[in-house]
Design a protein around this motif. Structure first.
Motif, PDB file in Angstrom:
ATOM      1  N   UNK A  38      -7.490  -8.285 -14.538  1.00  0.00           N
ATOM      2  CA  UNK A  38      -8.674  -8.737 -14.105  1.00  0.00           C
ATOM      3  C   UNK A  38      -9.407  -7.702 -13.429  1.00  0.00           C
ATOM      4  N   UNK A  39     -10.384  -8.238 -13.020  1.00  0.00           N
ATOM      5  CA  UNK A  39     -11.455  -7.473 -12.161  1.00  0.00           C
ATOM      6  C   UNK A  39     -11.915  -8.043 -11.026  1.00  0.00           C
ATOM      7  N   UNK A  40     -12.356  -7.263  -9.686  1.00  0.00           N
ATOM      8  CA  UNK A  40     -12.719  -7.853  -8.685  1.00  0.00           C
ATOM      9  C   UNK A  40     -13.816  -6.799  -8.080  1.00  0.00           C
ATOM     10  N   UNK A  41     -14.864  -7.440  -7.801  1.00  0.00           N
ATOM     11  CA  UNK A  41     -16.099  -6.465  -7.365  1.00  0.00           C
ATOM     12  C   UNK A  41     -16.495  -7.212  -5.977  1.00  0.00           C
ATOM     13  N   UNK A  42     -17.460  -6.504  -5.375  1.00  0.00           N
ATOM     14  CA  UNK A  42     -18.029  -6.840  -4.191  1.00  0.00           C
ATOM     15  C   UNK A  42     -19.190  -7.842  -4.706  1.00  0.00           C
ATOM     16  N   UNK A  43     -19.643  -7.506  -5.821  1.00  0.00           N
ATOM     17  CA  UNK A  43     -20.727  -8.558  -6.465  1.00  0.00           C
ATOM     18  C   UNK A  43     -19.829 -10.042  -6.569  1.00  0.00           C
TER      19      UNK A  43
END
Length: 781
Positions: free
Chosen positions: A640-645
């Motif tokens: 997956x992917x995690x962002x501050x957005x």
């Protein structure tokens, strides 16, 4: 008769007659202005002037009143007086430029055997009682930079049995008070005084000032030609008992003591002032310092810098850092490391040799933290906290944690040789070799530790071996936090570690580890570390079984600002994390991503611009380490992917099978995407068993509307999958940041009967609870 003697001319003639024979016999320059007779028969002598060999004033007396016991003796230079009252005395004891003897020495010489006068001197002056009022005594030496050494003014004295017999003087001093030019007011001095050509003695001495009282005996032995070298050649013998000294007053004579302190002391002194031996010393200060022992002071009054020496044999030195350095701020303040402030009160016995550049100390120290035994040689002590040292230190049940400000560390017993520098944690750097017999750390007492290497506050480079029942360790290498870019380069062979007993693992009732750890890494912080960690031949045992793992590699690398952490273990997990992120922010990023769908959620503060892309294959063996009966099917993965957005959260989890005891789920697929407009979460499970109930064709989907997570799930269950569940749920957070979970209108077909939940679509049918699950509010269904 009185009328005749009252005539000025007669008084003047008598004065000249009285001194003529004395001056002729001894070649002196003694002058008397007037001699008169009082009504009571006492003689009154005025304007007495004794000039020295330079025709300057040696002694001047304004008025002298006395009774002459024998006029015949007076004619024969035997001055036998009754009581003597002297007013306006001036006594100038002076050494002239280029000369070694004082003017008094020269004057006394005139009465010695080598005087041109034939025969032994029979000059004698005696008085039963001598009183002096309004006197001045000056000590001057024109060979010094400051000719006026000191002056005693407002001098008042009373002596009995006063006798000058040739060059010898003796008397009982009953009162002697004065103001010293350096500011000390002596309220009284009493003594049995004797002066000869080779010694001066003050027996039964008692000196009182405003803040001090000195009691004892004092004697000076000398050769007259050595008096000019008073501090080096005049021998002092003294014994003081039950005396009290104000250090503020003592600083007038030796400006090295602290202020606003008093000391009570007993001591025996011998030697010269520049080689002074204090034996049977017993000192107590008002700041609770106690010193018992023998001390030799060398070069106390030397002009040369760095010539001071101190040899001490302490039977007991009881104090603390602040009190002891306040006693002698410069001498001891520069010789005692500031880290001693942390040990609290201490008692020292042993020997020390202190100079301006070096300290040799073989001492035992009992402190509030424990016992230290040291045999050290210290050099470069101008800056004591950065001094060099060489020797041996023994710790006995010493609370090292309080010394180094580490609450996990406690009592240590050790015997180590040291060769290094620095006494504070910031500048400590030493070669160390020795044995740690016991060390309490993290609630466990380690035993049998050997270490050898370079030790500092933030560095160890060397070998450490532990032969403890619960830790068998062989460490060799470098751990260095001293530079901005930290360094790790070591090999640690853990033959056995009981992590449960060592208090590193609490979840498992049994936690035993062994393996070979090889690390090579650098970095200014964990977030900027690059390098490799390799763990080989690892075995882990807990209450559920023993697990063996062949290899476990972690590699951290950077390309520009993007970081990649790769993990490779065929038994545990393989994959990587890639992105720009801070390790401490990862959990907050995940929670923010999930919680951001709610209007009332308060986000954790994290740095902007962070993101993480990740993918891992997870193997079943690592799962069983944490839960004995947990099994993961092959090809289980998460990515997956995690962002501050807040919209930048994606997660995919897929596993063909998950089993736990009698429970199982097959073909699990989880997908989370905060940016998907159709759904945020989708879960699909082919079949599952909860022990008492089986289900299949499980589907769950959710979407966020405003601040509410809407959940729709349907699945079949029961015998032959005849039961049908079509549930609509919601989850949100209220204004108090509490969670609210409930049902919207839902249908259930169970065992042939159709059920409806919240058919009226009202606001009941929900549960409210806090984050810690401590409080619940249940609304009717």
């Amino acid at each position: 008769m009185f009328l005749i003697l009252g005539i000025p001319a007669v008084q003047t003639s008598l004065g000249k007659y009285a001194t003529k024979k004395l001056n002729e016999d001894f070649k002196t320059d003694v002058n008397i202005g007037k001699v008169g007779l009082q009504l009571n028969g006492d003689i009154e002598i005025k304007e007495i002037l004794i000039r020295d060999h330079k025709k300057d004033t040696l002694i001047a007396i304004g008025e002298l009143n006395s009774s002459i016991i024998s006029f015949k003796n007076l004619y024969n230079s035997k001055l036998n007086f009754g009581d003597i009252d002297i007013q306006k005395l001036v006594f100038n004891l002076k050494t002239y430029q280029g000369e070694e003897d004082t003017n008094l020495d020269v004057f006394v010489d005139k009465f010695e055997d080598d005087n041109p006068r034939q025969g032994q001197s029979d000059f004698l002056l005696s008085s039963s009682d001598v009183s002096i009022e309004d006197g001045i005594f000056r000590l001057l030496d024109e060979n010094l930079e400051s000719p006026e050494a000191f002056e005693l003014s407002n001098l008042t004295a009373n002596t009995t049995n006063f006798l000058i017999n040739g060059p010898n003087v003796s008397s009982r001093i009953n009162k002697f008070s004065f103001v010293d030019s350096r500011g000390i007011r002596v309220e009284n001095l009493m003594a049995n005084f004797v002066y000869t050509l080779d010694h001066m003695n003050f027996g039964d001495l008692n000196i009182k000032t405003k803040k001090s009282e000195l009691k004892g005996d004092l004697r000076f032995d000398y050769k007259r030609q050595d008096l000019k070298y008073f501090t080096d050649k005049v021998n002092v013998t003294a014994s003081f008992r039950d005396s009290e000294i104000s250090l503020t007053e003592l600083n007038v004579f030796f400006d090295e003591f602290g202020t606003n302190q008093r000391t009570s002391f007993n001591a025996d002194f011998s030697g010269t002032l520049n080689h002074l031996i204090a034996e049977n010393l017993n000192v107590s200060t008002t700041r609770n310092t106690r010193i018992i022992g023998d001390i030799t002071f060398k070069n106390l009054f030397k002009k040369e810098d760095d010539s001071f020496e101190l040899d001490a044999k302490f039977q007991n030195l009881a104090s603390n850092y602040n009190d002891l350095t306040a006693l002698l701020p410069r001498i001891l303040g520069n010789a005692i490391p500031t880290i001693l402030d942390k040990v609290g009160n201490f008692r020292i016995n042993g020997t020390s040799h202190i100079t301006a550049k070096r300290i040799d100390a073989n001492i035992n120290i009992n402190t509030d933290l424990g016992t230290l035994r040291s045999d050290l040689e210290l050099t470069e002590i101008d800056d004591i906290d950065n001094a060099n040292y060489l020797g041996n230190v023994i710790f006995e049940e010493f609370d090292i944690g309080k010394l180094i400000d580490d609450p996990k560390a406690q009592f240590v017993s050790a015997n180590v040789d040291v060769d290094g520098k620095g006494f504070t944690l910031d500048n400590l750097r030493t070669d160390i070799k020795g044995d740690v017999f016991s060390l309490v750390y993290n609630g466990y007492t380690y035993q049998g530790i050997q270490l050898s290497g370079d030790l500092g506050n933030k560095i160890f480079n060397g070998e450490l071996k532990a032969d403890d029942p619960n830790l068998q360790l062989d460490f060799n290498g470098l751990i260095d936090f001293t530079e901005e870019k930290k360094k790790f380069d070591f090999k640690a062979n853990v033959a056995y570690a009981n992590l449960r007993v060592l208090n590193f693992v609490t979840r498992d009732s049994v936690s035993e580890f062994k393996g070979l750890i090889i690390t090579t890494a650098t970095g200014s912080s964990y977030d900027k570390a690059s390098g490799t960690v390799n763990i080989k031949n690892t075995t882990y045992k807990n209450q559920d079984g023993r697990y063996r793992f062949e290899d476990f590699d972690i590699v951290s690398s950077f390309r520009g600002e993007e970081r990649t952490i790769s993990v490779n273990s065929p038994d545990i997990i393989t994959g990587n994390i890639k992105g720009k992120f801070r390790a401490n922010d990862i959990l907050d990023l995940i929670e923010n991503s999930v919680g951001s769908i709610y209007t009332n959620y308060v986000q954790h503060e994290v740095d902007e611009g962070q993101y993480i892309d990740f993918k891992f294959n997870i193997y079943s063996k690592i799962a069983s380490v944490f839960y004995k009966d947990l099994t993961l099917g092959k090809h289980t993965f998460v990515e997956g992917r995690i962002e501050t957005d807040e919209k930048g959260f994606e997660l995919t989890f897929n596993s063909p099978e998950i089993k736990f005891q009698n429970y199982f789920a097959n073909d699990i697929n989880l997908s989370v995407d905060n940016s998907n407009p159709l759904y945020n979460t989708f879960i699909e499970i082919d079949s599952l068993s909860a022990g008492i109930y089986d289900a299949s064709d499980f589907r769950l989907i959710n979407i966020t509307k405003r601040d509410t997570l809407l959940i729709k799930t349907n699945f079949r269950g029961g015998e032959n999958n005849q039961d049908v569940f079509d549930l609509n749920l919601f989850y949100t957070m209220d204004k108090t940041n509490k969670s609210v979970f409930g049902f919207k209108k839902s249908d259930i077909l169970f065992k042939g009967y159709e059920w409806f939940i919240n058919s009226k679509k009202n606001t009941f049918n929900k549960v409210r609870f806090d984050k810690n699950f401590d409080a619940f509010d249940i609304f009717p269904i």
